[in-house]
Design an enzyme around this catalytic site. Structure first.
Site, short mmCIF file in Angstrom:
data_model
loop_
_atom_site.label_atom_id
_atom_site.label_comp_id
_atom_site.label_asym_id
_atom_site.label_seq_id
_atom_site.Cartn_x
_atom_site.Cartn_y
_atom_site.Cartn_z
N GLU A 55 0.83 -1.20 0.00
CA GLU A 55 0.00 0.00 0.00
C GLU A 55 0.87 1.27 0.00
OE1 GLU A 55 -3.52 1.78 2.96
OE2 GLU A 55 -2.28 0.07 3.57
N LYS A 124 -9.12 2.87 -2.06
CA LYS A 124 -9.39 2.12 -0.82
C LYS A 124 -10.78 2.47 -0.32
CE LYS A 124 -7.10 1.24 3.66
NZ LYS A 124 -5.88 1.57 4.43
N TYR A 130 -8.88 4.68 13.86
CA TYR A 130 -8.96 4.25 15.26
C TYR A 130 -7.58 3.78 15.69
CZ TYR A 130 -9.36 -0.20 12.74
OH TYR A 130 -9.14 -1.26 11.88
N CYS A 180 -5.59 -3.03 2.10
CA CYS A 180 -5.40 -3.15 3.54
C CYS A 180 -6.70 -3.29 4.34
CB CYS A 180 -4.57 -1.98 4.05
SG CYS A 180 -3.80 -2.32 5.67
N LYS A 641 -20.80 -50.78 -11.10
CA LYS A 641 -20.51 -51.30 -9.76
C LYS A 641 -20.74 -50.22 -8.70
CE LYS A 641 -17.09 -54.60 -11.51
NZ LYS A 641 -15.71 -55.11 -11.44
#
Length: 685
Positions: A55, A124, A130, A180, A641
């Site tokens: 990235e 993205k 966070y 990501c 069979k």
């Protein structure tokens, strides 16, 4: 031998991919472009088709507010131009991370570049904001950005999260891209790309490292490749990223349908190129045979209607570049000790559980088993013994019979008796030779007059009598017949139909191939499922020749009748069976994979504990010979069979041949189309 295109991975639906980890220069796009180009050239020389970079690799990731400086962003555009110019004559499709300006916003993107042309730019979707992440300070989220285009480095290209990239000359190479955090979301964007047709999913990641996070990434990649039925290539940032507050390990992984194919060395100071071959035809076939994949696409309003497909000419090299992936010789048997122990535990207990439940359901008093001293009857017997232990009934509920015929060997008969005594079952012997002579005489067969005519009638008289006795004994003693025949024999039709070893009341081994049975017996010894004396007997039985013991030994050499001399090595047939039954691979590809798995005894990994003296290698001509035999027996001669199989538990994910389960086919089909495919696309041997 002329291999031609047979030796090229592209002829068999495989492509070579790489997860690239360049040494990054913090906030230095020109140096990062040079590092990107160097790995692209290395990949091209190695025959790689697709390279996934980390990235924001052209700018570096951990540069915070520098991302909002025009000088840096101008430098990124110049870096994009440099990468495009330098890779015009290189083969790999490049997925390069870069910050891109568009309509007054800045996006964290992946640039998809083929031979110097920017095919598309994928932003993205989800921006982490966070804990240590603060991406919304710099970037606009890509979620909902569709149907647009963008101009970068003088090239205008499609822009949005609604892009997949399809090679026109390598139809199974269809690429979906996410970045990501996207695959940490409850529904990753790549899920929709997969439903829209992408077979290969790529994740350009930065992802700083903390304790335990590498395992989390691997779990997510494995889960997404399994859930989306795809290949998943993951590349995380490594050396050179700023360590002001974070550290970087450069993890790269490649997963295929949940299986880890390759992983990079972490925390290295050097640039890395993790290279492996992925099987996109296998992905396509898995989706085709799993209806839930299409049902999910329908439930989500058919994502292919909302995605734009960017088509490009890939120009695959189609050279013989070997096979860069671990190819298991024994696909029914794991080649790592940890997985082998788990699989054997589960397989053995599936059989024990199935037989115990059937015994309870019948309300009978006994289980009747013909014990020959060979692998299959030995395994059925120890499964029955464990079923008795689990149900709390005495092992004398098992009635074991050895039934010597015209070719029964003293060693196998002795092993049968010793094992029955060691397990504490009720044991007896019925000599079938008098009844067989009478039946042969009634038929007017020359063998009744002592002539050495050992044809199929001679063999089946014995096989049929053994089964007939077992059924009548079950009637007499209030029980049912436990079948001993295995999955490999059913695939080849190597069993006597009707009143023969094809029939029983419960076919406990019908889901277990010959190669796995050997390991299950070894596992019961190694894990102490029985006492030491029984374990020694089981080990001795493992070393005996696989033989139906129906034709007398050669008078001159004393050699016993050998099953594998007659129909071919079970280790090859089990390989063929797995790839044809489980994935529906064409015969030429099965031959290609078998060639790479079996051509060198000293190469690759053998299952844990596999005896050195049993490690074989096979020439390609031998592989093709026995594959032709397998195709004829499997598709043309033996289905009748299998269409009349008794009940028995499915054991392996590789499949079962029950007409009520994994395999339903007409009994009067021809093998012609499979043989023709092998001759048309296989090697000229």
């Amino acid at each position: 031998m002329r291999l031609g295109e047979f030796g090229a991975i592209h002829s068999h639906g495989l492509v070579r991919v790489a997860a690239a980890t360049p040494v990054v220069a913090t906030a230095d796009p020109a140096r990062n472009a040079a590092a990107t180009i160097a790995l692209a050239r290395q990949a091209d020389a190695d025959g790689v088709d697709l390279v996934v970079y980390p990235e924001l690799g052209l700018s570096s990731y951990a540069i915070d507010d520098l991302l909002l400086q025009d000088a840096l962003l101008d430098g990124v555009e110049e870096a994009v131009s440099a990468v495009c110019e330098a890779t015009r004559d290189l083969g790999p499709l490049l997925l390069v991370g870069a910050p891109v300006r568009c309509r007054g916003r800045l996006y964290n993107t992946a640039l998809v570049i083929s031979r110097g042309r920017v095919l598309g730019v994928v932003p993205k979707s989800f921006l982490p904001n966070y804990r240590e992440y603060y991406e919304k300070r710099w970037f606009a989220p890509g979620a909902g950005v569709t149907g647009q285009d963008v101009t970068i480095a003088g090239q205008t290209a499609p822009f949005g999260t609604d892009l997949i990239f399809a090679a026109t000359d390598l139809p199974e190479l269809v690429v979906g891209v996410e970045i990501c955090e996207d695959y940490w979301a409850p529904i990753p964007p790549s899920s929709y790309a997969a439903l829209a047709g992408a077979t290969l999913l790529a994740n350009l990641s930065a992802s700083n490292i903390v304790v335990g996070k590498s395992a989390d990434r691997a779990h997510l990649s494995a889960a997404q490749s399994a859930r989306a039925m795809a290949v998943y290539v993951y590349s995380a940032a490594g050396t050179g990223e700023s360590t002001t507050d974070l550290a970087w390990d450069g993890q790269g992984t490649v997963h295929e349908l949940g299986d880890l194919l390759a992983q990079s060395e972490r925390f290295t100071e050097d640039a890395q190129l993790l290279v492996t071959d992925v099987d996109l035809a296998r992905v396509r076939l898995e989706r085709m045979r799993t209806g839930t994949f299409n049902d999910s696409a329908v439930a989500h309003d058919r994502p292919e209607r909302h995605f734009r497909t960017v088509r490009f000419e890939h120009r695959p090299h189609r050279r013989d570049v070997g096979l860069r992936r671990s190819q298991r010789r024994f696909p029914f048997v794991p080649d790592t000790r940890e997985r082998l122990d788990l699989d054997c535990y589960e397989a053995f207990n599936i059989q024990v559980h199935g037989l115990a439940r059937r015994f309870q359901a019948t309300g009978g008093a006994t289980m009747v088993i013909g014990v020959s001293g060979g692998l299959d009857s030995t395994h059925a017997l120890i499964v029955a013994a464990k079923a008795c232990d689990r149900l709390g009934v005495p092992r004398t509920s098992i009635l074991g019979y050895t039934m010597p015929g015209f070719a029964t060997g003293q060693e196998t008969k002795a092993n049968a008796w010793a094992l029955m005594r060691a397990l504490g079952i009720e044991a007896a012997e019925i000599d079938i030779r008098p009844a067989a002579r009478q039946l042969l005489a009634d038929l007017g067969h020359p063998a009744a007059q002592g002539e050495p005519v050992y044809d199929v009638t001679f063999e089946n008289v014995q096989a049929g009598l053994r089964t007939d006795y077992l059924f009548r004994l079950a009637n007499q003693r209030g029980g049912f017949v436990v079948g001993t025949g295995d999955l490999s024999e059913l695939a080849l039709g190597w069993c006597t139909y009707g009143v023969g070893d094809q029939m029983s009341h419960y076919a406990v081994n019908a889901g277990v191939p010959k190669t796995l049975i050997q390991y299950l017996i070894r596992w019961t010894v190694a894990t102490g499922q029985f006492d030491e004396a029984t374990g020694s007997l089981l080990t001795a039985i493992l070393g005996t020749e696989i033989s139906p013991e129906l034709v007398p030994a050669d008078e001159e050499t004393g050699a016993m009748q050998s099953t594998e001399d007659r129909i071919g090595p079970y280790e090859l047939h089990d390989f063929f069976l797995f790839h044809i039954l489980r994935y529906g691979l064409p015969p030429s590809k099965v031959a290609f994979l078998a060639w790479h798995a079996w051509r060198e005894a000293d190469a690759g990994r053998w299952p844990a504990g596999f005896p050195a003296e049993g490690r074989h290698a096979y020439e390609l001509s031998t592989i093709v010979h026995w594959l032709e035999a397998f195709l004829t027996r499997f598709f043309q001669l033996s289905q009748f069979k299998r269409s009349a199989l008794p009940n028995g538990p499915k054991v392996s994910a590789g499949g079962t041949l029950s007409p009520r389960g994994d395999w339903r086919a007409p009994s009067d089909a021809s093998a012609a189309v499979w043989l023709a495919e092998l001759r048309a696309n296989g090697p000229a041997v």
